[in-house]
Design a protein around this motif. Structure first.
Motif, mmCIF file in Angstrom:
data_model
loop_
_atom_site.group_PDB
_atom_site.id
_atom_site.type_symbol
_atom_site.label_atom_id
_atom_site.label_comp_id
_atom_site.label_asym_id
_atom_site.label_seq_id
_atom_site.Cartn_x
_atom_site.Cartn_y
_atom_site.Cartn_z
ATOM 1 N N LEU A 1 -5.454 -0.162 4.975
ATOM 2 C CA LEU A 1 -4.765 -1.648 5.052
ATOM 3 C C LEU A 1 -3.200 -1.450 4.555
ATOM 4 C CD1 LEU A 1 -4.930 -4.592 6.089
ATOM 5 C CD2 LEU A 1 -5.835 -5.016 3.935
ATOM 6 N N VAL A 2 -3.174 -1.117 3.179
ATOM 7 C CA VAL A 2 -1.898 -1.129 2.603
ATOM 8 C C VAL A 2 -0.783 -0.357 3.477
ATOM 9 C CG1 VAL A 2 -0.592 -0.222 0.512
ATOM 10 C CG2 VAL A 2 -2.667 -1.302 0.255
ATOM 11 N N ARG A 3 -1.199 0.775 3.750
ATOM 12 C CA ARG A 3 -0.444 1.814 4.708
ATOM 13 C C ARG A 3 0.179 0.930 5.835
ATOM 14 N NH1 ARG A 3 -0.906 4.681 8.792
ATOM 15 N NH2 ARG A 3 -3.211 4.710 8.775
ATOM 16 N N ARG A 4 -0.825 0.844 6.558
ATOM 17 C CA ARG A 4 -0.450 -0.040 8.007
ATOM 18 C C ARG A 4 0.201 -1.193 7.703
ATOM 19 N NH1 ARG A 4 -5.771 0.911 8.581
ATOM 20 N NH2 ARG A 4 -6.483 -0.897 8.405
ATOM 21 N N HIS A 5 -0.105 -2.098 6.696
ATOM 22 C CA HIS A 5 0.785 -3.288 6.422
ATOM 23 C C HIS A 5 2.066 -3.070 6.091
ATOM 24 C CE1 HIS A 5 1.233 -7.941 5.562
ATOM 25 N NE2 HIS A 5 1.749 -7.207 4.444
ATOM 26 N N LEU A 6 2.213 -2.065 5.591
ATOM 27 C CA LEU A 6 3.694 -1.620 4.961
ATOM 28 C C LEU A 6 4.476 -0.823 6.081
ATOM 29 C CD1 LEU A 6 3.148 -0.909 1.264
ATOM 30 C CD2 LEU A 6 4.259 -3.097 2.193
#
Length: 185
Positions: free
Chosen positions: A98-103
């Motif tokens: 989630l963090v990688r995709r969101h950023l």
């Protein structure tokens, strides 16, 4: 004048208004406390009990009332974005998903300790979303945002803050994400 709010009853700690005890906070946190939307509380602790497991054991604060702030370095090409992720202590941040995709990053990982300390201006083990650099995204798990009160770092290892979840969700750069905190296996 409004009646002061009563101090929270969390664990064995003595909570005091953070705005009246800025000496217990890291410098960037102390500078940011005045801009918060509601009062927050601070309690002095032993530096050796700052890490979550030791803290909850020593001060009898439930893991469910504690949150961890992790600093992430997200990379895309030559660009690195620093971000903070705030999740309940009973979970872990979904950094690689989630963090990688969101950023919008190709790769995301926990920032090296020396980088996290230098960039945040806070002590390792006390890094908190309050007072972080303005250009950092602050990713807050929905469960943290929904909490009445959550215990987080204070910018130093010698104290903790008790903060309403809605205050954390309203921080500059904050984005509330469902599923940021994943159950610990």
């Amino acid at each position: 004048m409004a009646e002061p709010l009563p101090a929270p009853q969390l664990g064995t700690l003595t909570w005091q208004p953070a705005a009246e005890h800025l000496d217990l906070l890291g410098a960037p946190v102390a500078a940011a406390v005045a801009s918060l939307t509601e009062p927050v509380w601070v309690a002095a602790i032993d530096d050796d009990a700052a890490d979550t497991a030791a803290f909850t054991d020593v001060y009898e604060v439930p893991l469910t009332a504690s949150a961890n702030c992790v600093v992430v370095a997200a990379r895309r090409s030559a660009q690195t974005t620093m971000a903070a992720c705030l999740v309940l202590a009973t979970t872990r941040a979904d950094v690689n998903g989630l963090v990688r995709r969101h950023l919008g990053a190709r790769k995301a990982s926990f920032a090296p300790q020396d980088v996290a300390v230098a960039e945040s201006g806070m002590a390792y083990g006390g890094i908190t979303p309050i007072g972080l650099p303005a250009d950092w995204p602050v990713l807050v798990d929905a469960a943290v945002a929904a909490s009445d009160l959550v215990v987080i770092g204070s910018g130093t290892r010698g104290s903790k803050l008790a903060v309403p979840g809605k205050v954390l969700a309203a921080l500059p750069g904050a984005e509330v994400l469902e599923g940021l905190g994943q159950p610990v296996d």
